[in-house]
Design an enzyme around this catalytic site. Structure first.
Site, PDB file in Angstrom:
ATOM      1  N   SER A  65      41.599  38.080  41.086  1.00  0.00           N
ATOM      2  CA  SER A  65      40.247  38.234  41.611  1.00  0.00           C
ATOM      3  C   SER A  65      39.809  36.904  42.178  1.00  0.00           C
ATOM      4  O   SER A  65      40.332  35.852  41.790  1.00  0.00           O
ATOM      5  CB  SER A  65      39.280  38.657  40.498  1.00  0.00           C
ATOM      6  N   TYR A  75      35.306  38.231  32.024  1.00  0.00           N
ATOM      7  CA  TYR A  75      36.191  38.730  33.087  1.00  0.00           C
ATOM      8  C   TYR A  75      36.878  37.568  33.792  1.00  0.00           C
ATOM      9  O   TYR A  75      38.100  37.580  33.997  1.00  0.00           O
ATOM     10  CB  TYR A  75      35.366  39.554  34.067  1.00  0.00           C
TER      11      TYR A  75
END
Length: 273
Positions: A133, A146
């Site tokens: 990501s 995350y």
């Protein structure tokens, strides 16, 4: 013989788009997901084998790999795409939620890689592609857990790339920015909050407006990411990281080319309500 890729998390979004993208280019695809009985888009494609796979269940992973090899003869590439985003105030995030985040995003990817490596080593060939990501290198507020899982995955992949080069196995990292999928809706439903933590109320309201503005600007499509993944699987280069998205690339450039102080000043300006 056509090449074959095994994809985790292929039920929707980037995983499903990648399965279709590779199949349209005459690759065989082992499209895996936790609930294959719910999948309608991929199941009637002659190039695609849909199988159950839960990245938290090692025996489940070995079975999917075994069936994929039996069906197509070999596996040439792995796309670790399965994952989810645990967003929210860290103080409101439970230990169980933190464990689950790492269990899927980090340990799950490790489980699949560990299971596929004997096949790649035997063939002295293979490509491992991991979807991380943008927040694996450029963090934003309210994604601390995350981001931690993605930072860890990035470090793991970078180190792994050196040792697997000795086996002629390539490691690639895909870093998407904002993607137009149901991912953000899923993270909102799973957002960690605690009504007793009233000190954060004003901050959360301000951040909600900032993120609404960011997401309203759209982003890359799952097909954009699939095209980048295909490039990573076929370009035969030693490139490690592939950055996707006009929203992310400038921030990566600032992080890579400036000082840490200048990078933090830019981020604080962007994400201070």
């Amino acid at each position: 013989m056509n090449k074959t890729i095994l994809i985790t998390g292929a039920s929707t979004g980037i995983g499903q788009a990648s399965a279709l993208y590779f199949a349209e280019r005459n690759w065989n695809v082992v499209a895996t997901m936790r609930s294959p009985e719910k999948q309608e888009t991929l199941k009637n494609n002659e190039h695609i084998l849909v199988l159950p796979l839960d990245v938290e269940q090692p025996e489940n992973i070995h079975q999917a790999i075994k069936e994929g090899i039996a069906h197509f003869g070999k596996i040439d590439a792995l796309l670790n795409n399965a994952g989810y985003g645990q967003h929210g105030i860290f103080e409101a995030t439970s230990p169980e939620q933190i464990q689950k985040q790492f269990s899927v995003n980090l340990f799950g990817s490790m489980n699949v890689i560990r299971a596929i490596l004997p096949h790649f080593r035997e063939r002295k060939d293979g490509t491992i592609i991991n979807v991380t990501s943008g927040v694996g290198r450029v963090t934003v507020p309210l994604v601390s857990v995350y981001a931690a899982s993605k930072f860890a995955l990035e470090g793991f992949c970078e180190s792994l790339s050196f040792e697997l080069a000795s086996q002629n196995i390539k490691v690639k990292i895909i870093e998407p920015g904002n993607i137009a999928t149901n991912f953000e809706q899923t993270t909102k439903e799973n957002f960690a909050k605690d009504d007793a933590l009233t000190d954060y109320k004003e901050y959360l309201e301000g951040m909600d407006k900032i993120f609404q503005s960011i997401y309203s600007g759209g982003g890359s499509t799952p097909e954009d990411v699939a095209a980048c993944i295909f490039e990573a699987a076929t370009d035969e280069s030693d490139v490690l990281r592939y950055v996707i998205g006009d929203d992310l690339k400038p921030l990566i450039d600032i992080r890579n080319n400036g000082t840490d102080e200048s990078y933090m000043q830019v981020l604080r300006k962007l994400f201070t309500p």
